[in-house]
Enzyme design. Sequence first.
Site, short mmCIF file in Angstrom:
data_model
loop_
_atom_site.label_atom_id
_atom_site.label_comp_id
_atom_site.label_asym_id
_atom_site.label_seq_id
_atom_site.Cartn_x
_atom_site.Cartn_y
_atom_site.Cartn_z
N ASP A 49 0.83 -1.20 0.00
CA ASP A 49 0.00 0.00 0.00
C ASP A 49 0.87 1.25 0.00
O ASP A 49 2.09 1.17 0.12
CB ASP A 49 -0.93 -0.04 1.22
CG ASP A 49 -2.28 0.60 0.95
OD1 ASP A 49 -2.37 1.45 0.05
OD2 ASP A 49 -3.26 0.25 1.63
N ASP A 100 -11.44 1.61 -4.02
CA ASP A 100 -11.87 0.29 -3.56
C ASP A 100 -13.12 -0.17 -4.28
O ASP A 100 -14.04 0.61 -4.51
CB ASP A 100 -12.18 0.33 -2.05
CG ASP A 100 -10.97 0.56 -1.19
OD1 ASP A 100 -9.84 0.39 -1.69
OD2 ASP A 100 -11.14 0.91 -0.01
#
Length: 312
Positions: free
Chosen positions: A47, A108
């Site tokens: 990430d 997302d």
Amino acid sequence: VHSKGLKLGIYSDVGERTCAGFPGSYGHYELDAQTFASWGVDLLKFDGCNSGSPERLAEGYRRMSLALNKTGRSIVYACEWPFYLRPMQQPNYTEIKQYCNHWRNFYDVYDSWNSIKSILEWTALHQDSIVKIAGPGGWNDPDMASSVTRQFLFCFFVFLPQLVIGNFGLSWDQSVTQMAMWAIMAAPLFMSNDLRHISPEAKCLLQNREVIAINQDPLGRQGYRILKDKTFELWERPLSGRAYAVAVLNQQEIGGPQNFTFSLTFLGNGLACNPACSVRQVLPASRDWGVYSWISSLSVEVNPTGTVLLKV
């Protein structure tokens, strides 16, 4: 995990802290890579939270890539480099592909039709900059898993490009659309569902060999949208052997099935069906449509929010 026939993925962050505030890998890239390899990890999702400047973000992704390679273990490297870079500057996809196996581009994914729609629209709007870089060794991720789906992942993969087929938010036609369009986009395929309770229908769709063959075609070209006509979209993906995968998507959300007619001369800049071609429907059900000439038109009946996937 390996004894179940599955792969083991793990999550870390390029910065000092992860998005949830836990320790990241900054300053410890080599140590973390060696540790992951010693645990038998097959994939690292890296990430980009708390990474600081664009320069520090890039340095971290490059260093972890080199550290993973030094371990001698084959570990898929899933980056979020362009997603975090794009608000500050245009990503250099050529450089990103040198270091990452696949990379996140968008927000997302959620277990909903609106989420799937937004991903497809973003991909189409940016296809001129992202399609050309995709190919063997490096792939565009259309999305990443959100906390809504994370509960189903157990210890396998976290925060990965997700097929939410087999959960609760998509109708059958919408599930067909996600499977077809992820194959067209050459997206990495990861299931985000509870494997203990998946329905036979969802399992059959996810394991459809013809769709997976399109997704993993050795030519490695990503598909793109070639036509938008009211609620209909026409997408194509060049395949090996001079074939094409073609998706007809119906964005209409009310009413019944509708017909969409298009000329085969639209495909492959007019070359896909010259002088003739065979057409096979792959989804929602497989069947042969026969042989058509270059100047023929196809009429396709598509359910609302559904997709018909063809191989030409």
